[in-house]
Scaffold this motif. Structure first.
Motif: not given
Length: 207
Positions: A46-57, A78-80
């Motif tokens: 969750i932390h990485f996805a929020a900080a790196l929006p160009g990547l899908a996790f 609720a991150l896309p």
């Protein structure tokens, strides 16, 4: 945690997530898919996805309760760019993932049998992905700190198949699967980040 709150909380994740993120930023692609193996509570993903929006996790874990925690954290955030957690045992091939640009594994190979590390390296190689490992390692057959030595003894007492791994053994395993020489990044608390890249790899993740 209430009866209906499925989120797990790992104190170590809160302590190390920012240093890991700082080390990942220049080493992950700007876009693509990152498969996290053994995501645990899901707090890192969750932390990485929020900080790196160009990547899908794509988080994963063999434990269904861990997957429930991951999805509960993801629902709150609720991150896309974070996908539902999938069941994945690193030692069991083939993996239920068609493609990835990077495979990330944090604090797993020392609390699992060596077969899990072997499967992790083979799985990442099969995807043609960069492999990023984080955790404690021995170097030249020796522990890097007394605390790591004590931790290793505790792990082996709990399960003889566990233990802090030799960096050289992991590197040899990776080289046997076509990875180039690793980049070694010193991290806080006597941990290391190892980055293995396949020179012949073509990113195949769906963008």
């Amino acid at each position: 945690m209430t009866e209906t709150d499925l989120r797990r909380r790992a104190p170590a994740a809160a302590r190390n997530r920012d240093p890991i993120l700082a080390a990942l930023r220049p080493r992950l692609p700007a876009a693509g898919l990152v498969l996290e193996v053994a995501s645990g509570s899901g707090e890192h993903a969750i932390h990485f996805a929020a900080a790196l929006p160009g990547l899908a996790f794509q988080p994963s874990d063999a434990d269904p309760e861990a997957r429930a925690s991951i999805d509960a954290w993801a629902a709150e955030a609720a991150l896309p760019n974070i996908r539902p957690a999938i069941a994945l045992d690193a030692a069991t091939l083939p993996w239920p993932v068609a493609a990835a640009d990077a495979v990330l594994c944090i604090n797993m190979i020392h609390i699992a049998p060596w077969a899990a590390c072997e499967g992790l390296v083979r799985g990442a190689a099969g995807l043609g992905a960069t492999l990023v490992l984080y955790g404690p390692f021995r170097r030249g057959g020796a522990h890097t700190a007394p605390s790591n030595e004590a931790f290793d003894a505790d792990l082996r007492a709990r399960d003889p198949s566990w233990g802090v791994r030799d960096l050289e053994a992991v590197a040899a395993l990776a080289a046997g699967q076509g990875f180039a020489a690793q980049e070694i990044v010193a991290m806080p608390a006597n941990n290391l980040m190892l980055v293995f890249r396949r020179l012949d790899a073509t990113p195949r993740a769906a963008r």
